[in-house]
Design a protein around this motif. Structure first.
Motif, PDB file in Angstrom:
ATOM      1  N   GLU A 178      39.546  52.637  30.869  1.00 49.00           N
ATOM      2  CA  GLU A 178      40.261  53.279  31.966  1.00 49.00           C
ATOM      3  C   GLU A 178      41.752  52.947  31.971  1.00 49.00           C
ATOM      4  N   PRO A 214      45.380  51.580  39.664  1.00 48.31           N
ATOM      5  CA  PRO A 214      44.550  51.342  40.846  1.00 48.31           C
ATOM      6  C   PRO A 214      43.790  50.018  40.823  1.00 48.31           C
ATOM      7  N   ASP A 215      43.402  49.561  39.640  1.00 48.76           N
ATOM      8  CA  ASP A 215      42.643  48.324  39.534  1.00 48.76           C
ATOM      9  C   ASP A 215      43.485  47.187  38.977  1.00 48.76           C
ATOM     10  N   GLU A 235      42.390  43.564  39.952  1.00 51.27           N
ATOM     11  CA  GLU A 235      41.169  43.148  39.267  1.00 51.27           C
ATOM     12  C   GLU A 235      41.434  42.878  37.796  1.00 51.27           C
ATOM     13  N   TRP A 236      42.269  43.731  37.179  1.00 56.67           N
ATOM     14  CA  TRP A 236      42.616  43.534  35.768  1.00 56.67           C
ATOM     15  C   TRP A 236      43.292  42.181  35.588  1.00 56.67           C
ATOM     16  N   GLU A 274      40.914  39.236  35.946  1.00 55.23           N
ATOM     17  CA  GLU A 274      39.987  39.087  34.824  1.00 55.23           C
ATOM     18  C   GLU A 274      40.682  38.551  33.582  1.00 55.23           C
TER      19      GLU A 274
END
Length: 247
Positions: free
Chosen positions: A82, A218-219, A222-223, A226
Motif C-alpha cells: 500500500e 494515511p497509515d 502505524e508504519w 512498525e
C-alpha cells in the motif's frame, strides 16, 4: 580512487532516519555516498529524494526493486504494498524519471578494496534473495557474471547487515536506514581501506512523531511504529526470507 565511501541502503522514505545518518561525521566527510536502492518507497518519498538530490555529485544512486516498482506503479502497474502505491502518486515527474534511469549496478575503485561492485539485491537481479547463511552454490550462481577482479560486493535488500566471505570474495550488506530488522537505529556501512558496519541511533519517539505529523500517508503513524521501532527481529526476517534463497 575513493578513500572513504558511505553506503546507505533501504531508506524507504524515512526522512528522520536519513537525516540522522547524513549528520554522522564519517558520512559528511566521505568522498562519496552510495545509495544501494529502495530509496523512496515509504511515508516521506518526496522529501527523501529532494534531500539526496540536493547533495549533487556527492551521491551515487543504484536501483532497488522498490524504486523500479514506484515507477511501474505510476505507469499503472500497482504494487501489493500500500505505501508503495501511495508513494508513487506523490512523486514529481522529475523524481520518477530519476528513479527510472537508475543503474542495476555500479563499480567503483575504493582504497584498500580495489574494484567494488554495488547493487541492491544481487549483481544480476534487484529482488532475488541471498542471506548471511545462504549456501555457497547459490552465491556462485548470483556471482557468475561478476568480473574476477571484483573482490568486494556491497548490497542491501534484506535489511540485515552482515559481512562474509564467499570463495575469497567479500560480501557486505549495509542493512537498512529506514526499515531495520533486528533493532532500532539506522544501519549503514563505511568502506575504505577496510569495511565497517555502523549503526546510527536517534530519538525514535521523536522520529515516529515527525513521520506521523509530516506525512500524508494515511497509515504513517502505524508504519513508523512498525519499522522505525524495528518491531521485526532478524530471526523473524530470516524465517521469511530463507525459503526465497534457493536452499
Amino acid at each position: 580512487m575513493l578513500n572513504r565511501v558511505a553506503v546507505l541502503s533501504d531508506i524507504h522514505g524515512a526522512l528522520p532516519a536519513l537525516e540522522a545518518v547524513l549528520a554522522e561525521p564519517d558520512v559528511a566527510a566521505a568522498d562519496l555516498i552510495v545509495l544501494t536502492g529502495d530509496i523512496a518507497a515509504g511515508p516521506q518519498p518526496v522529501e527523501v529524494l529532494d534531500l539526496l538530490a540536493g547533495l549533487g555529485d556527492r551521491v551515487c544512486w543504484v536501483r532497488g526493486n522498490a524504486d523500479r516498482e514506484l515507477v511501474e506503479a505510476r505507469a499503472g502497474r500497482k504494487s501489493p504494498i500500500e505505501v508503495s502505491n501511495w508513494a508513487a502518486e506523490q512523486l514529481r515527474d522529475d523524481q520518477s524519471a530519476r528513479l527510472a534511469a537508475l543503474p542495476l549496478t555500479v563499480t567503483l575503485e575504493v582504497a584498500g578494496l580495489g574494484p567494488v561492485l554495488f547493487c541492491h539485491a544481487t549483481p544480476r537481479d534487484d529482488e532475488e534473495v541471498v542471506l548471511v547463511d545462504t549456501r555457497m552454490a547459490r552465491w556462485a550462481e548470483v556471482f557468475a557474471g561478476v568480473p574476477a577482479e571484483v573482490r568486494t560486493v556491497v548490497c542491501g535488500h534484506t535489511h540485515m547487515p552482515f559481512t562474509r566471505l564467499v570463495d575469497r570474495r567479500l560480501v557486505v550488506n549495509a542493512g537498512s536506514i529506514g526499515m531495520p530488522y533486528g533493532g532500532p537505529g539506522a544501519d549503514w556501512a563505511l568502506l575504505g581501506p577496510g569495511v565497517q558496519l555502523r549503526r546510527t541511533y536517534f530519538d525514535v519517539d521523536a522520529a515516529c512523531a515527525r513521520v506521523a505529523a509530516e506525512s500524508t500517508f494515511p497509515d504513517a503513524a502505524e508504519w513508523a511504529d512498525e519499522y522505525l521501532r524495528s518491531r521485526h527481529s532478524d530471526a523473524d526476517a530470516l524465517a521469511v526470507f530463507a525459503p526465497r534463497d534457493g536452499r
